[in-house]
Design an enzyme around this catalytic site. Sequence first.
Site, PDB file in Angstrom:
ATOM      1  N   SER A 110      -6.114  10.698 -14.673  1.00 10.85           N
ATOM      2  CA  SER A 110      -5.707   9.977 -13.478  1.00 10.85           C
ATOM      3  C   SER A 110      -6.510   8.682 -13.336  1.00 10.85           C
ATOM      4  O   SER A 110      -7.738   8.694 -13.399  1.00 10.85           O
ATOM      5  CB  SER A 110      -5.920  10.879 -12.257  1.00 10.85           C
ATOM      6  OG  SER A 110      -5.562  10.185 -11.122  1.00 10.85           O
ATOM      7  N   GLY A 111      -5.791   7.610 -13.160  1.00  9.52           N
ATOM      8  CA  GLY A 111      -6.460   6.314 -12.982  1.00  9.52           C
ATOM      9  C   GLY A 111      -6.685   5.578 -14.284  1.00  9.52           C
ATOM     10  O   GLY A 111      -7.265   4.494 -14.300  1.00  9.52           O
ATOM     11  N   THR A 115       0.684   4.508 -15.246  1.00 11.76           N
ATOM     12  CA  THR A 115       1.823   3.939 -14.508  1.00 11.76           C
ATOM     13  C   THR A 115       1.934   2.443 -14.786  1.00 11.76           C
ATOM     14  O   THR A 115       3.032   1.912 -14.993  1.00 11.76           O
ATOM     15  CB  THR A 115       1.645   4.228 -13.003  1.00 11.76           C
ATOM     16  OG1 THR A 115       1.510   5.640 -12.850  1.00 11.76           O
ATOM     17  CG2 THR A 115       2.820   3.744 -12.206  1.00 11.76           C
ATOM     18  N   ASN A 160      -7.843   7.313  -8.004  1.00  9.89           N
ATOM     19  CA  ASN A 160      -6.900   6.217  -8.197  1.00  9.89           C
ATOM     20  C   ASN A 160      -6.268   5.869  -6.858  1.00  9.89           C
ATOM     21  O   ASN A 160      -5.770   6.749  -6.156  1.00  9.89           O
ATOM     22  CB  ASN A 160      -5.825   6.682  -9.198  1.00  9.89           C
ATOM     23  CG  ASN A 160      -4.828   5.591  -9.510  1.00  9.89           C
ATOM     24  OD1 ASN A 160      -4.875   4.497  -8.930  1.00  9.89           O
ATOM     25  ND2 ASN A 160      -3.916   5.890 -10.428  1.00  9.89           N
ATOM     26  N   SER A 163      -2.286   6.733  -7.132  1.00  8.48           N
ATOM     27  CA  SER A 163      -2.138   7.831  -8.075  1.00  8.48           C
ATOM     28  C   SER A 163      -0.737   8.423  -7.985  1.00  8.48           C
ATOM     29  O   SER A 163      -0.215   8.677  -6.892  1.00  8.48           O
ATOM     30  CB  SER A 163      -3.176   8.893  -7.765  1.00  8.48           C
ATOM     31  OG  SER A 163      -3.058   9.928  -8.696  1.00  8.48           O
ATOM     32  N   SER A 164      -0.129   8.616  -9.168  1.00  7.48           N
ATOM     33  CA  SER A 164       1.205   9.217  -9.165  1.00  7.48           C
ATOM     34  C   SER A 164       1.029  10.692  -8.872  1.00  7.48           C
ATOM     35  O   SER A 164       0.332  11.391  -9.598  1.00  7.48           O
ATOM     36  CB  SER A 164       1.858   9.045 -10.542  1.00  7.48           C
ATOM     37  OG  SER A 164       1.708   7.726 -10.976  1.00  7.48           O
ATOM     38  N   GLY A 390      -1.961  12.391 -14.675  1.00  6.95           N
ATOM     39  CA  GLY A 390      -3.005  12.571 -15.680  1.00  6.95           C
ATOM     40  C   GLY A 390      -3.821  13.833 -15.458  1.00  6.95           C
ATOM     41  O   GLY A 390      -3.792  14.450 -14.381  1.00  6.95           O
ATOM     42  N   GLU A 392      -6.537  16.287 -14.511  1.00  2.00           N
ATOM     43  CA  GLU A 392      -7.287  16.140 -13.264  1.00  2.00           C
ATOM     44  C   GLU A 392      -8.306  17.274 -13.106  1.00  2.00           C
ATOM     45  O   GLU A 392      -7.952  18.435 -13.272  1.00  2.00           O
ATOM     46  CB  GLU A 392      -6.290  16.197 -12.104  1.00  2.00           C
ATOM     47  CG  GLU A 392      -6.648  15.318 -10.951  1.00  2.00           C
ATOM     48  CD  GLU A 392      -5.448  15.174 -10.020  1.00  2.00           C
ATOM     49  OE1 GLU A 392      -5.171  14.054  -9.594  1.00  2.00           O
ATOM     50  OE2 GLU A 392      -4.796  16.178  -9.720  1.00  2.00           O
TER      51      GLU A 392
HETATM   52  N1  LIG Z   1      -3.386  -3.164 -17.590  1.00  2.00           N
HETATM   53  C1  LIG Z   1      -3.992  -3.192 -16.409  1.00  2.00           C
HETATM   54  N2  LIG Z   1      -4.385  -4.380 -15.915  1.00  2.00           N
HETATM   55  C2  LIG Z   1      -4.952  -4.442 -14.717  1.00  2.00           C
HETATM   56  N3  LIG Z   1      -5.187  -3.391 -13.934  1.00  2.00           N
HETATM   57  C3  LIG Z   1      -4.836  -2.166 -14.368  1.00  2.00           C
HETATM   58  C4  LIG Z   1      -4.183  -2.022 -15.618  1.00  2.00           C
HETATM   59  N4  LIG Z   1      -3.920  -0.738 -15.790  1.00  2.00           N
HETATM   60  C5  LIG Z   1      -4.369  -0.106 -14.674  1.00  2.00           C
HETATM   61  N5  LIG Z   1      -4.900  -0.963 -13.818  1.00  2.00           N
HETATM   62  C6  LIG Z   1      -5.507  -0.657 -12.512  1.00  2.00           C
HETATM   63  O1  LIG Z   1      -5.809   0.690 -12.457  1.00  2.00           O
HETATM   64  C7  LIG Z   1      -5.169   1.342 -11.384  1.00  2.00           C
HETATM   65  C8  LIG Z   1      -4.704   2.708 -11.776  1.00  2.00           C
HETATM   66  O2  LIG Z   1      -3.702   2.652 -12.721  1.00  2.00           O
HETATM   67  P1  LIG Z   1      -2.458   3.646 -12.765  1.00  2.00           P
HETATM   68  O3  LIG Z   1      -1.960   3.875 -11.417  1.00  2.00           O
HETATM   69  O4  LIG Z   1      -1.550   3.139 -13.764  1.00  2.00           O
HETATM   70  O5  LIG Z   1      -3.149   4.930 -13.269  1.00  2.00           O
HETATM   71  P2  LIG Z   1      -2.450   6.271 -13.744  1.00  2.00           P
HETATM   72  O6  LIG Z   1      -2.928   6.540 -15.094  1.00  2.00           O
HETATM   73  O7  LIG Z   1      -1.008   6.161 -13.523  1.00  2.00           O
HETATM   74  O8  LIG Z   1      -3.096   7.333 -12.761  1.00  2.00           O
HETATM   75  P3  LIG Z   1      -2.412   8.598 -12.125  1.00  2.00           P
HETATM   76  O9  LIG Z   1      -2.397   9.624 -13.172  1.00  2.00           O
HETATM   77  O10 LIG Z   1      -3.312   8.925 -11.026  1.00  2.00           O
HETATM   78  O11 LIG Z   1      -1.069   8.177 -11.702  1.00  2.00           O
HETATM   79  C9  LIG Z   1      -4.003   0.476 -11.038  1.00  2.00           C
HETATM   80  O12 LIG Z   1      -3.699   0.591  -9.654  1.00  2.00           O
HETATM   81  C10 LIG Z   1      -4.564  -0.896 -11.375  1.00  2.00           C
HETATM   82  O13 LIG Z   1      -5.288  -1.404 -10.286  1.00  2.00           O
HETATM   83 MG   LIG Z   2       0.286   6.966 -12.317  1.00  2.00          MG
END
Ligand SMILES: Nc1ncnc2c1ncn2[C@@H]1O[C@H](COP(=O)(O)OP(=O)(O)OP(=O)(O)O)[C@@H](O)[C@H]1O
Ligand SMILES: [Mg+2]
Length: 1109
Positions: A110-111, A115, A160, A163-164, A390, A392
Amino acid sequence: MAKMEVKTSLLDNMIGVGDMVLLEPLNEETFINNLKKRFDHNEIYTYIGSVVISVNPYRSLPIYSPEKVEDYRNRNFYELSPHIFALSDEAYRSLRDQDKDQCILITGESGAGKTEASKLVMSYVAAVCGKGAEVNQVKEQLLQSNPVLEAFGNAKTVRNDNSSRFGKYMDIEFDFKGDPLGGVISNYLLEKSRVVKQPRGERNFHVFYQLLSGASEELLNKLTLERDFSRYNYLSLDSAKVNGVDDAANFRTVRNAMQIVGFMDHEAESVLEVVAAVLKLGNIEFKPESRVNGLDESKIKDKNELKEICELTGIDQSVLERAFSFRTVEAKQEKVSTTLNVAQAYYARDALAKNLYSRLFSWLVNRINESIKAQTKVRKKVMGVLDIYGFEIFENADNSFEQFIINYCNEKLQQIFIELTLKEEQEEYIREGIEWTHIDYFNNAIICDLIENNTNGILAMLDEECLRPGTVTDETFLEKLNQVCATHQHFESRMSKSSRFLNDTSLPHSCFRIQHYAGKVLYQVEGFVDKNNDLLYRDLSQAMWKASHTLIKSLFPEGNPAKINLKRPPTAGSQFKASVATLMKNLQTKNPNYIRCIKPNDKKAAHIFNEALVCHQIRYLGLLENVRVRRAGYAFRQAYEPCLERYKMLCKQTWPHWKGPARAGVEVLFNELEIPVEEYSFGRSKIFIRNPRTLFKLEDLRKQRLEDLATLIQKIYRGWKCRTHFLLMRKSQIVIAAWYRRYAQQKRYQQIKSSALVIQSYIRGWKARKILRELKHQKRCEEAATTIAAYWHGTQARRELKRLKEEARRKHAVAVIWAYWLGLKVRREYRKFFRANAGKKIYEFTLQRIVQKYFLEMKNKMPSLSPIDKNWPSRPYLFLDSTHKELKRIFHLWRCKKYRDQFTDQQKLIYEEKLEASELFKDKKALYPSSVGQPFQGAYLEINKNPKYKKLKDAIEEKIIIAEVVNKINRANGKSTSRIFLLTNNNLLLADQKSGQIKSEVPLVDVTKVSMSSQNDGFFAIHLKEGSEAASKGDFLFSSDHLIEMATKLYRTTLSQTKQKLSIEISDEFLVQFRQDKVCVKFIQGNQKNGSVPTCKRKNNRLLEVAVP
Ligand SMILES: Nc1ncnc2c1ncn2[C@@H]1O[C@H](COP(=O)(O)OP(=O)(O)OP(=O)(O)O)[C@@H](O)[C@H]1O
Ligand SMILES: [Mg+2]
């Protein structure tokens, strides 16, 4: 052939190594250092072969611009520095060009950025695929589905901020050209417990906060909501605000996105009404009320909120109120109603809220799918993007059923990764007989089995527990686990075999621990049974079904009493297991592309690279093993037939046809291309290429060769075209030449023919002329004979005529002579009779005849009637001379009379005067003839009309006969002065010409004589009576242009007045009386030099000379 050499910028200006495969030496430390080094230089992407490792930068980097998209578009994977776009491009191109369905698996905790990565992939594909109004709308709808789903399915967690809280798998569908047609989204198990309770430091789903912050007052009033978060029990207050997130703005974005995706206004409103209802449900509170039977019963504390919910959703308040107080259980066609205590009431309330929300979420996904689904039924190519929650781990055993499910899903994903990259690959090498040293890796199949095994897996145990009659609690479930799984090496609990002896105090009583591939996770067993059951009391679902709110009604179809189903609905765990299994199956049919997201720190902060944390992730993701397998293995493999088919044009022996086994063909081909032997291996059915660069080189050569072949085809085609054209031209040329020759010969023949004709005609002409000449000669000869004959006959005839004429003349002469002779004889006989009578008569008759003839002729020859016409015909006979003259005279007199008879009295007077003048001066004065033609006017000076002479006119009473300017000759010197000469009936007056003043007045009786010369001059003297008053100065001497007229008029006037004839002396010398002197006026012949004017000079006392020219 040139030495193989691959140009890649992957190696140029590289920070660390872009591809971990190239890392030397390869161990955990170098791996992490390489990642860190690249991370520090903003290089967040690194490859392991075709797998992309993405390290979350936690800040926006300028590497996703449209220019970057263009850079990566249609480029080979290893051509540019590692990027998520390179992977997207590779996947898209092999989907479009090689017709292979793709899936993009994004994993990480997660994070870690899954996404974000999925959105980047989608936006890249949207940017490079086809364009056009329809395609753009599809793209826009696919992209805009993200904000809607994120608002309802994402929440801020400690890990996050976005977070999804659900799993998402999206299939994007393309047509054969690679234009997007639509998509299908599958969602996996929303973490619905979050609706009613959030862990410390976390928030409920974004949509609640967005609605309260961003909705207009009007909308809030309509939904009976208040803006204040603290008013709602379901919203945790300690982290209601997220740094850097504008909920109000996001609310507008979501509404806009809903519109783009295709939500009708009323649909969007219904959705918000459901959200509002969920929020308000949390505010319903219960209080205990003791009943007679000693049991506690719950009562709603404040019915206001309930009332508003019912109004909002169109549910009968009493129905809902009852559903919160009673529970009806149906067993064997019997309905038993039990009251709910306060705790049960709260449980029911929360269950309703969770169900309402999670069903709303599923409805949203379906609704979006309806909008974005492909409109055509043609075969589609599919690119799946998997973004699932992700891995967790909460500390302090806060992990619950949800985490268990999430982590199970991640285990499965790891499994498929292992299957496809590690296990399957190694197995294939063995199968194909490739020399291969096995690489150890951790296969998590055993953990998956622990969870999902149908007989003794944890999920099966849980289901069994849930379905088991009797008292079922979380503790009984744990006990069951302890019995069944105790021996499993990845399962631990206080009571399990492995921990019993260790006496692990870190393991609380109500927990179990699973050693996941990504680490050990301690699960709190409390709530497992409940959550797995996912029970919603039937009374509540029925109440919901009764709602007039169509959306809510549709969310609870099981509430329809007509469709009562006494069978238990499948448990949450088994549902999830089934959907994960379908997903895995689906993924296995597609070509996988991996993005492995790594989280660099726990602080959501940029620039921090926590090595321990990264190390942990690398380990459990098995990345090092991935590199090892990759290094030991081959990047590419292909069966011999398609390989030979694809590259056979690169070698003369195999092109265009290879006769023999495909493997031998490939061998020949690779030898010919001088590909180093270490770059490939021959398997049983496939060729294995070690390095992608070799493959790219092959591809490049093929591309180049295809161009050459195209040129060859073009060349042959052009040659064929030119030759055909040439042949056609030659054929045409022959035809044209034949035609032309024929034409030329025809023309020449015509010419010869016409020349022959000309010559022929000339000859014929010449011949004809010759004949003509001869004929003419002949004819002339004939004519000449005729002429000669004619002349001869003529001559003879004329001779004859002459003779006859002679004869006739002689006869006539004889007759004449005879007649004369006879006449002579007769006259001689009759002469004596003739002389006596006949002679006289003949004479008279002849004379009469002549006179008669004379008069008749005269009649025709008469001259004109003008008296001055002098013509007169000449006399014909001399003897008529006197008659002729007399006749002339008579005729003249007659015509004069005729002329006179026409005269008026005035004309008569003038002619009288003229006659008078003629009598006086004709043949006497040389001046006279010139005066004949002049009419006598008398008054030349018109005194009456000239005002200058008014006085003069007034002084004269009589009729003026002459008024004329004359020159008065000075008596003393002979010079002249102008004077007005006036003649009246009685007087003669002289007046000054200028003033008109009278100078002298002479009565006519005093005038005695007028003298003048005989010459052609106008001088005249007026002699006065001696002793008269007028004569004191003497006689007057004048000169005038009208002398004849003046003298005549003076003569006639004097005659009529005095009855005496005025004497007129015409002489060239006469005397005049000047005072006492008698002066002689003498006219002499003057010389010509004085001109034509006569000059007058006083010579001496006695002589005054007038020179007349
Ligand atoms: N390529 C990137 N460039 C800039 N910021 C990023 C990038 N990837 C992720 N982030 C930052 O990290 C944060 C978390 O990313 P994201 O929501 O994609 O995580 P995740 O893997 O989907 O987590 P979860 O499993 O909780 O959904 C985003 O809100 C963003 O601020
Ligand atoms: Mg996500």
